[in-house]
Write a protein that holds these residues in place. Sequence first.
Motif, PDB file in Angstrom:
ATOM      1  N   HIS A 286       3.247  12.599  -5.373  1.00 16.11           N
ATOM      2  CA  HIS A 286       2.932  11.699  -4.452  1.00 16.11           C
ATOM      3  C   HIS A 286       2.881  10.416  -5.331  1.00 16.11           C
ATOM      4  O   HIS A 286       2.611  10.240  -6.208  1.00 16.11           O
ATOM      5  CB  HIS A 286       1.716  11.826  -3.600  1.00 16.11           C
ATOM      6  N   VAL A 287       3.262   9.310  -4.370  1.00 14.32           N
ATOM      7  CA  VAL A 287       3.136   7.922  -4.827  1.00 14.32           C
ATOM      8  C   VAL A 287       1.898   7.441  -4.739  1.00 14.32           C
ATOM      9  O   VAL A 287       1.264   7.516  -3.554  1.00 14.32           O
ATOM     10  CB  VAL A 287       4.314   7.027  -4.242  1.00 14.32           C
ATOM     11  N   LEU A 288       1.231   6.831  -5.757  1.00 13.51           N
ATOM     12  CA  LEU A 288       0.042   6.132  -6.049  1.00 13.51           C
ATOM     13  C   LEU A 288       0.073   4.659  -6.122  1.00 13.51           C
ATOM     14  O   LEU A 288       0.677   4.384  -7.399  1.00 13.51           O
ATOM     15  CB  LEU A 288      -1.011   7.133  -6.836  1.00 13.51           C
ATOM     16  N   LEU A 289      -0.670   3.797  -5.718  1.00  8.15           N
ATOM     17  CA  LEU A 289      -0.676   2.530  -6.205  1.00  8.15           C
ATOM     18  C   LEU A 289      -2.054   2.136  -6.546  1.00  8.15           C
ATOM     19  O   LEU A 289      -3.091   2.561  -5.996  1.00  8.15           O
ATOM     20  CB  LEU A 289      -0.140   1.646  -5.037  1.00  8.15           C
ATOM     21  N   PHE A 290      -2.314   1.532  -7.790  1.00 11.07           N
ATOM     22  CA  PHE A 290      -3.695   1.259  -8.184  1.00 11.07           C
ATOM     23  C   PHE A 290      -3.977  -0.209  -8.297  1.00 11.07           C
ATOM     24  O   PHE A 290      -3.796  -0.891  -9.311  1.00 11.07           O
ATOM     25  CB  PHE A 290      -3.712   1.784  -9.649  1.00 11.07           C
ATOM     26  N   PRO A 291      -4.489  -0.914  -7.188  1.00  8.33           N
ATOM     27  CA  PRO A 291      -4.689  -2.484  -7.229  1.00  8.33           C
ATOM     28  C   PRO A 291      -5.850  -2.614  -8.194  1.00  8.33           C
ATOM     29  O   PRO A 291      -6.864  -1.560  -8.336  1.00  8.33           O
ATOM     30  CB  PRO A 291      -5.047  -2.658  -5.818  1.00  8.33           C
ATOM     31  N   GLU A 292      -5.913  -3.818  -8.780  1.00  8.74           N
ATOM     32  CA  GLU A 292      -7.088  -4.117  -9.879  1.00  8.74           C
ATOM     33  C   GLU A 292      -8.094  -4.954  -9.025  1.00  8.74           C
ATOM     34  O   GLU A 292      -9.298  -4.773  -9.266  1.00  8.74           O
ATOM     35  CB  GLU A 292      -6.507  -4.912 -10.791  1.00  8.74           C
ATOM     36  N   ASP A 293      -7.811  -5.673  -7.837  1.00 11.12           N
ATOM     37  CA  ASP A 293      -8.908  -6.478  -7.408  1.00 11.12           C
ATOM     38  C   ASP A 293      -8.221  -6.661  -5.924  1.00 11.12           C
ATOM     39  O   ASP A 293      -7.368  -6.229  -5.428  1.00 11.12           O
ATOM     40  CB  ASP A 293      -8.898  -7.510  -8.260  1.00 11.12           C
ATOM     41  N   PRO A 294      -9.188  -7.391  -5.089  1.00 14.98           N
ATOM     42  CA  PRO A 294      -8.735  -7.822  -3.763  1.00 14.98           C
ATOM     43  C   PRO A 294      -7.320  -8.449  -3.562  1.00 14.98           C
ATOM     44  O   PRO A 294      -6.468  -7.929  -2.350  1.00 14.98           O
ATOM     45  CB  PRO A 294      -9.975  -8.655  -3.275  1.00 14.98           C
TER      46      PRO A 294
END
Lengths: 610, 284
Positions: free
Chosen positions: A348-356
């Motif tokens: 699956h595709v995962l996204l990793f945001p660092e902050d708001p």
Amino acid sequence: MPIQRVNDFVVRFGNVNGSGSASANEMFARAVLRMGVPVAPRNIFPSNIQGLPTWYEVRITEAGHLGARGGVDLMVAMNPQTWEKDLASIDPGGYLFYDSTKPLPASKFRDDITVIGVPLTAICNREYTDPRQRQLFKNIIYIGVLTALLDMDVKVVEQLIGEQYKGKEKLVPPNIHALHLGRDYALMNLECPIGLKLKRADAVGDRIFIEGNSAAALGAVYGGATVCAWYPITPSSSLADAFTRHCAKLRVDPVSKKAKYAIIQAEDELASIGMVIGAGWNGARAFTATSGPGISLMQEFIGLAYFAEIPAVIFDVQRAGPSTGMPTRTQQCDLISCAYASHGDTKHVLLFPEDPAEAFEFSAAAFDLADRLQTPIFVMLDLDIGMNHRLSKPLAWDDNRAYDRGKVMTAAELEAGKEFGRYLDVDGDGIPYRTYPGTHPTKGSFFTRGTSRDRYAKYTEEGAPYVDNMQRLLRKFETAKDLVPRPLQANSANPTKYGIIYYGSTSPAMDEAIHMIEANGQPLDRLRIRAFPFHSSVPSFLADHDFVFVVEQNRDAQMRSLIVNECNVDPVRLVPVLHFDGTPITARFIAKSIGEHLEKLKMTPMRVVS
Amino acid sequence: MSVSLASEAHCVKALAAKDFSSGAHPIWCPGCGDYGVLAALERALAAYGRPSHEVVLVSGIGCSSRLPAYTNCYGFHGVHGRALAVATGLKLTRPDLEVITVGGDGDGYSIGGNHFIHACRRNVDMLYLVMDNRVYGMTKGQPSPTTEPDWDSDIAPGGIGLRPLNPLALAIVAGANFVARGFAGDPQGLADLIVEGIAWPGFAFIEVLSPCVMFRPEQGEWKKMVRPAAMPAAPDRAAATAQVLAEDGFNLGVLYRGDRAPVSVPVPTNASMSEIERQFEIGA
Ligand SMILES: Cc1ncc(C[n+]2csc(CCOP(=O)(O)OP(=O)(O)O)c2C)c(N)n1
Ligand code: SF4
């Protein structure tokens, strides 16, 4: 020697959960911000509603370091239950502010810190008779004391009180009175200011102060989400709450005043993900927000969405597992259970945001990706990003941006005789066309199932079409590599054979740690991974460096495992740096772990065995 | 030494409620109804007379599900919504133990709803006690399946507008034989119900009105609204269902007693490891 610092120190409040301290403490953080000095506040709360210890930490940082620092310069110790622990947490030379109503023997203190006693309870008892008032105003009184100790602009706090009680103006004067009770006591009886001082600055700029869950929820609104199906769980519930608030403002028909959205608190997580898949199948943009236990329950449905190719967005606000684990502590511990969620061969595709700011951006992007790739997309938040206010660059949105609805065949195209095979790879990118139910009376309908089928969605148990379909799903995953947010690389000024890989909420601590490491004469190149599957720049970065530190907040080095698994790299070259006690990773921790490792490498040059 | 001897040894001296307390200080909010349920349960266990090590308390996740940790019985604090499944496995393999499952309305009627139905129809000998506060306490005040349709909350301003579930009707329809309602503010009445529920052969269900002072302060009024049920337990399933559907939800006592046979499992005479392992043997 007492610590002397201006606009660069850590204040930690030790309170009892449910005592009304949270809003007073947050007001303190906001007041510092109003003085133009960046803050990074963090809430450390128990899994209980009232009575257990809770801490609120405010890092005051004109330099703008937003990660947790570690250590405490000023402890506001309001909870006798945690006295010992709170006392021990103070850095040498630091300060302790406590309620001195009941005298404590000298043995209760440390002699390498400055002790500041204020008889808060006595002041409250003298001033108020109602026990609830005594409790609530005590919080404001200690904020008043802090304004004197730290040389703060008291006008700013007064203004914040005014804003907080807008609409309840009756409450403003008593709060301001309480504030000054504390402030005046300190000015008259204590040496003010102490060695820690606040000075007006202009270091906040246009940044906003927002929680990641709220930003992600707003991203979902801008990303076109109209359906949210969820089940309460810390630390993700506030995402659904925020979506509810944002929608009530932004997604109501201006004429009919009717809501143009559906928010369903389902009976459990299985139902939530099922509802999301049902909504996504017919072309709506739908999401669920959950945490580890919810992800575990959703596994079977996630496999269906993968295999039947149905868009869905899942926000995983990670907390410390396994099982119920530490439900109010942060970790990055669900990478593997999301990346390969469900039985059989799945990815699956995962996204990793660092902050708001990135939570907003990636949240909106997730809905485009889900439609484009016709598959579940995971937005991997965590408690540290999701539930703390973070100073963040303003959320940006281009009003001309069009939604990417992916490959959807229209009635006109079908009518014109275009060939439709639901699982036919017409473009070679692994992504087939779909139709929304009800598109055309005779053409373009198909049957959705989790069982094997051929390119025209016909049931089959033959090996060859099954393999053909599974291979196509892999091609689609390849396609995803160039669609997801690219990694960001920052090279050291000096050439180096060593690199660091990190992601998500580790970012602010890393930004600070890198300066500490480089100041030690140890240059390092950095790569911040922002999505899975990995873009080709990840294997190139690995190829360009002898050793790469993979810094993450879990026990099992889950990102490192994904890299080893997907990039065929020799694991010896990936050095895990792991922080997983449930507190947010700190710059001090990263700099120390990596520094020690680099020292070792210097002393005994390691040979790579191939 | 065999279990039966051990219990005889314990029975020599009468048990007191405090013999069932772990001494751990509950982390519920002051005034939470669950304190009353804990007190009632300890009182009931003392009256029932089996020593604490022969009793197992199984729970899910929620404020109410923390209850087992405050007793010194064997406890099992598992995952949200699944306590009855664990309890079933436990009781079927160790019928010599007294199995009591506890939890909240979210735990039992929402995420655990299907297990609840099947536990009622399976009729394994255990007591299931739900502390119903018509709200999700632990996760900070979301509506639950028993929440009134017009109850205002952050997540559902103005109320969810859905018909609340009637757990007693559901239990009766699903096949439960012992269906009762208790109140946290009446520990003696509740203790009596619990003793009867434990002694009942088969699945016994007690719905306990247990106020959440934090998110539902208006439930403080419940103490004025509850009353011992004036009507006797209805004679048959259909009539009992109609009766619990028609009443206002504040009648306390046993509201239905049925006569379906419970699942019966032979009780081993001896709970030693060798006895358990003897069951692994493959016999022709
Ligand atoms: C799979 C899973 N989903 C969600 C949660 C979060 N959660 C913990 S307790 C709870 C509900 C509590 O409500 P209830 O059972 O009514 O008990 P109360 O706290 O009111 O006593 C939820 C949703 C969880 N622990 N596990
Ligand atoms: S939140 Fe409600 S249910 Fe939970 S301990 Fe407090 S009063 Fe009890």
